[in-house]
Design a protein around this motif. Structure first.
Motif, PDB file in Angstrom:
ATOM      1  N   LYS A 169       0.602  -5.082  -6.511  1.00  0.00           N
ATOM      2  CA  LYS A 169      -0.022  -4.186  -7.498  1.00  0.00           C
ATOM      3  C   LYS A 169      -1.535  -4.374  -7.508  1.00  0.00           C
ATOM      4  CE  LYS A 169       3.912  -3.742 -10.666  1.00  0.00           C
ATOM      5  NZ  LYS A 169       4.414  -3.974 -12.052  1.00  0.00           N
ATOM      6  N   GLU A 170      -1.957  -5.623  -7.450  1.00  0.00           N
ATOM      7  CA  GLU A 170      -3.394  -5.899  -7.411  1.00  0.00           C
ATOM      8  C   GLU A 170      -4.015  -5.364  -6.119  1.00  0.00           C
ATOM      9  OE1 GLU A 170      -5.431  -8.426 -10.042  1.00  0.00           O
ATOM     10  OE2 GLU A 170      -4.314  -6.606 -10.562  1.00  0.00           O
ATOM     11  N   VAL A 171      -3.266  -5.492  -5.027  1.00  0.00           N
ATOM     12  CA  VAL A 171      -3.757  -4.991  -3.734  1.00  0.00           C
ATOM     13  C   VAL A 171      -4.076  -3.505  -3.836  1.00  0.00           C
ATOM     14  CG1 VAL A 171      -3.184  -4.547  -1.314  1.00  0.00           C
ATOM     15  CG2 VAL A 171      -2.505  -6.715  -2.379  1.00  0.00           C
ATOM     16  N   LEU A 172      -3.130  -2.735  -4.302  1.00  0.00           N
ATOM     17  CA  LEU A 172      -3.313  -1.288  -4.387  1.00  0.00           C
ATOM     18  C   LEU A 172      -4.370  -0.911  -5.429  1.00  0.00           C
ATOM     19  CD1 LEU A 172       0.401  -0.086  -4.088  1.00  0.00           C
ATOM     20  CD2 LEU A 172      -1.371  -0.036  -2.344  1.00  0.00           C
ATOM     21  N   LYS A 173      -4.374  -1.615  -6.544  1.00  0.00           N
ATOM     22  CA  LYS A 173      -5.344  -1.324  -7.608  1.00  0.00           C
ATOM     23  C   LYS A 173      -6.780  -1.483  -7.105  1.00  0.00           C
ATOM     24  CE  LYS A 173      -6.966  -3.017 -12.094  1.00  0.00           C
ATOM     25  NZ  LYS A 173      -6.764  -4.021 -13.188  1.00  0.00           N
ATOM     26  N   TYR A 174      -7.043  -2.594  -6.434  1.00  0.00           N
ATOM     27  CA  TYR A 174      -8.419  -2.869  -6.021  1.00  0.00           C
ATOM     28  C   TYR A 174      -8.795  -2.115  -4.740  1.00  0.00           C
ATOM     29  CZ  TYR A 174      -9.187  -6.073  -9.819  1.00  0.00           C
ATOM     30  OH  TYR A 174      -9.365  -6.592 -11.087  1.00  0.00           O
ATOM     31  N   LEU A 175      -7.792  -1.765  -3.937  1.00  0.00           N
ATOM     32  CA  LEU A 175      -8.069  -0.913  -2.784  1.00  0.00           C
ATOM     33  C   LEU A 175      -8.496   0.478  -3.244  1.00  0.00           C
ATOM     34  CD1 LEU A 175      -5.511  -1.469   0.134  1.00  0.00           C
ATOM     35  CD2 LEU A 175      -8.014  -1.593   0.181  1.00  0.00           C
ATOM     36  N   LYS A 176      -7.765   1.016  -4.210  1.00  0.00           N
ATOM     37  CA  LYS A 176      -8.107   2.333  -4.740  1.00  0.00           C
ATOM     38  C   LYS A 176      -9.479   2.284  -5.438  1.00  0.00           C
ATOM     39  CE  LYS A 176      -3.343   3.957  -5.326  1.00  0.00           C
ATOM     40  NZ  LYS A 176      -2.249   4.307  -6.288  1.00  0.00           N
ATOM     41  N   MET A 177      -9.767   1.174  -6.092  1.00  0.00           N
ATOM     42  CA  MET A 177     -11.077   1.007  -6.719  1.00  0.00           C
ATOM     43  C   MET A 177     -12.172   1.054  -5.649  1.00  0.00           C
ATOM     44  SD  MET A 177     -12.440  -2.208  -9.057  1.00  0.00           S
ATOM     45  CE  MET A 177     -10.991  -2.200 -10.117  1.00  0.00           C
ATOM     46  N   SER A 178     -11.909   0.392  -4.528  1.00  0.00           N
ATOM     47  CA  SER A 178     -12.859   0.391  -3.417  1.00  0.00           C
ATOM     48  C   SER A 178     -13.048   1.792  -2.858  1.00  0.00           C
ATOM     49  CB  SER A 178     -12.364  -0.557  -2.325  1.00  0.00           C
ATOM     50  OG  SER A 178     -13.229  -0.532  -1.213  1.00  0.00           O
ATOM     51  N   ARG A 211      -5.184   2.407   6.868  1.00  0.00           N
ATOM     52  CA  ARG A 211      -4.231   1.678   7.724  1.00  0.00           C
ATOM     53  C   ARG A 211      -2.939   1.354   6.978  1.00  0.00           C
ATOM     54  NH1 ARG A 211      -9.037  -0.742   9.625  1.00  0.00           N
ATOM     55  NH2 ARG A 211      -8.829  -2.544   8.229  1.00  0.00           N
ATOM     56  N   LEU A 212      -3.077   1.055   5.661  1.00  0.00           N
ATOM     57  CA  LEU A 212      -1.871   0.809   4.862  1.00  0.00           C
ATOM     58  C   LEU A 212      -1.030   2.072   4.744  1.00  0.00           C
ATOM     59  CD1 LEU A 212      -2.886  -1.512   1.871  1.00  0.00           C
ATOM     60  CD2 LEU A 212      -1.870  -2.120   4.057  1.00  0.00           C
ATOM     61  N   LEU A 213      -1.709   3.215   4.577  1.00  0.00           N
ATOM     62  CA  LEU A 213      -0.986   4.485   4.487  1.00  0.00           C
ATOM     63  C   LEU A 213      -0.299   4.807   5.816  1.00  0.00           C
ATOM     64  CD1 LEU A 213      -3.603   6.672   2.561  1.00  0.00           C
ATOM     65  CD2 LEU A 213      -1.462   5.755   1.658  1.00  0.00           C
ATOM     66  N   GLU A 214      -0.936   4.401   6.891  1.00  0.00           N
ATOM     67  CA  GLU A 214      -0.384   4.677   8.224  1.00  0.00           C
ATOM     68  C   GLU A 214       0.844   3.820   8.524  1.00  0.00           C
ATOM     69  OE1 GLU A 214      -1.927   4.866  12.870  1.00  0.00           O
ATOM     70  OE2 GLU A 214      -3.010   3.678  11.405  1.00  0.00           O
ATOM     71  N   THR A 215       0.750   2.543   8.160  1.00  0.00           N
ATOM     72  CA  THR A 215       1.833   1.604   8.504  1.00  0.00           C
ATOM     73  C   THR A 215       2.837   1.411   7.372  1.00  0.00           C
ATOM     74  OG1 THR A 215       0.483  -0.264   7.744  1.00  0.00           O
ATOM     75  CG2 THR A 215       0.316   0.359  10.069  1.00  0.00           C
ATOM     76  N   GLY A 216       2.422   1.743   6.138  1.00  0.00           N
ATOM     77  CA  GLY A 216       3.286   1.547   4.984  1.00  0.00           C
ATOM     78  C   GLY A 216       3.061   0.179   4.360  1.00  0.00           C
ATOM     79  N   TYR A 217       3.251   0.128   3.042  1.00  0.00           N
ATOM     80  CA  TYR A 217       3.070  -1.143   2.327  1.00  0.00           C
ATOM     81  C   TYR A 217       3.846  -1.098   1.026  1.00  0.00           C
ATOM     82  CZ  TYR A 217       0.838  -4.982  -0.194  1.00  0.00           C
ATOM     83  OH  TYR A 217       0.612  -6.121  -0.917  1.00  0.00           O
ATOM     84  N   THR A 218       4.739  -2.025   0.843  1.00  0.00           N
ATOM     85  CA  THR A 218       5.621  -2.111  -0.330  1.00  0.00           C
ATOM     86  C   THR A 218       6.209  -0.731  -0.655  1.00  0.00           C
ATOM     87  OG1 THR A 218       3.774  -1.849  -1.871  1.00  0.00           O
ATOM     88  CG2 THR A 218       4.396  -4.102  -1.267  1.00  0.00           C
ATOM     89  N   ASP A 219       5.729  -0.118  -1.741  1.00  0.00           N
ATOM     90  CA  ASP A 219       6.293   1.173  -2.152  1.00  0.00           C
ATOM     91  C   ASP A 219       5.713   2.355  -1.384  1.00  0.00           C
ATOM     92  OD1 ASP A 219       7.803  -0.154  -4.028  1.00  0.00           O
ATOM     93  OD2 ASP A 219       6.343   0.099  -5.638  1.00  0.00           O
ATOM     94  N   ILE A 220       4.693   2.095  -0.552  1.00  0.00           N
ATOM     95  CA  ILE A 220       4.065   3.184   0.215  1.00  0.00           C
ATOM     96  C   ILE A 220       4.832   3.365   1.524  1.00  0.00           C
ATOM     97  CG2 ILE A 220       1.950   3.960   1.369  1.00  0.00           C
ATOM     98  CD1 ILE A 220       0.376   2.276  -0.585  1.00  0.00           C
TER      99      ILE A 220
END
Length: 297
Positions: free
Chosen positions: A259-268, A282-291
């Motif tokens: 949750k912190e990963v996604l929160k601060y990535l979106k903030m960035s 890259r996370l959107l491309e490869t997927g991450y947890t709920d993505i």
């Protein structure tokens, strides 16, 4: 000249004028064959009013010039006496005198007003030899250290950077950390917090044979989060990366937090950080947890 009276201007003495014409006619008698004057006093009329005016005028001019020169000497002596009473924090009177006028004015203003911005500029100018200042690292460091001791964050961070680089000043990571810790804790400097994070993480090794036991991940993650929350854009991405990690060291443990990963990535991303945008992509491309992986996104 004798016959054309228009040569006589207003204010000229007519008799003296005619006398001068006589002087011109007789002047050839005043020179010998070597062109040297031999009896000029017989020709010049020393009693004429014109001669007296010139004589008095020259005498007054010499007197006035003498007075002016004497006043200049007195004034210069006064200025030098005042200057000798000046006491500077970190340079001698002789070093001050060698400075350009504009540099002297800046030094005087900085010292008299104890102005941190001016002191910082004086320090930086000496350290880099800019703004007409001679390059003098020793004097520059004195001013920088003085300003840092008085809590000027800009001076602290420049001082720390120079100590870490080791090009201008002798390298000392220990002293740099001490300065930045002071700025981060007592002055709540966000940039100092982020600089400390980078120093801490610079000691980690990617070699599996080497231990990162001494790397304080706990402090690094804490300071990075504070810096990110306080608006330091690069800290947002770094904190997101740290939130993906699970590390153990002698100072404790850090755990992954999606949750912190996604929160601060979106903030960035919201702050338009190119590195943050690329990392999120890259996370959107490869997927991450709920993505779910989605190369198109």
């Amino acid at each position: 000249l004798r016959n054309d009276k228009s040569f006589i201007i207003n204010g000229a003495n007519c008799d003296d004028y005619l006398s001068y014409i006589d002087f011109i006619e007789k002047s050839q008698k005043a020179f010998n064959s070597t062109r040297r004057i031999i009896h000029l006093s017989d020709i010049i009329n020393h009693s004429s009013s014109t001669y007296q005016k010139v004589k008095i005028g020259k005498s007054m001019t010499r007197s006035i010039q003498k007075i002016i020169e004497e006043e200049k000497i007195v004034e210069r002596d006064k200025i030098q006496e005042i200057e000798r009473t000046l006491e500077f924090k970190f340079l001698s009177y002789e070093e001050f005198c060698d400075l350009d006028d504009s540099c002297q004015k800046l030094v005087l203003y900085a010292e008299e007003n104890d102005d941190s911005d001016s002191i910082f500029l004086v320090a930086k100018s000496f350290l880099e030899g800019i703004n007409k200042f001679p390059k003098n690292v020793e004097i520059g460091e004195r001013y920088l250290e003085y300003n840092s001791t008085n809590g000027d964050v800009e001076s602290i961070e420049l001082y720390a950077d120079l100590l870490l680089q080791g090009d201008v000043l002798r390298k000392s990571e220990e002293k740099a950390i001490e300065l930045l810790t002071e700025a981060a804790t007592k002055l709540n400097s966000s940039t100092s917090k982020f600089k400390l994070v980078n120093i801490i993480l610079s000691h980690q090794s990617n070699d599996i044979k080497e231990s990162n036991e001494d790397v304080n991940y706990v402090l690094a993650k804490q300071l990075c989060k504070e810096a990110a929350d306080e608006g330091i854009i690069p800290a947002m991405l770094l904190y997101a990366k740290l939130s993906r990690c699970q590390r153990k060291c002698k100072y404790g443990k850090i755990f992954s937090d999606p949750k912190e990963v996604l929160k601060y990535l979106k903030m960035s991303v919201d702050h338009e950080d190119p590195d943050g945008i690329a990392y999120y992509g890259r996370l959107l491309e490869t997927g991450y947890t709920d993505i779910k992986p989605d190369p198109n996104k």
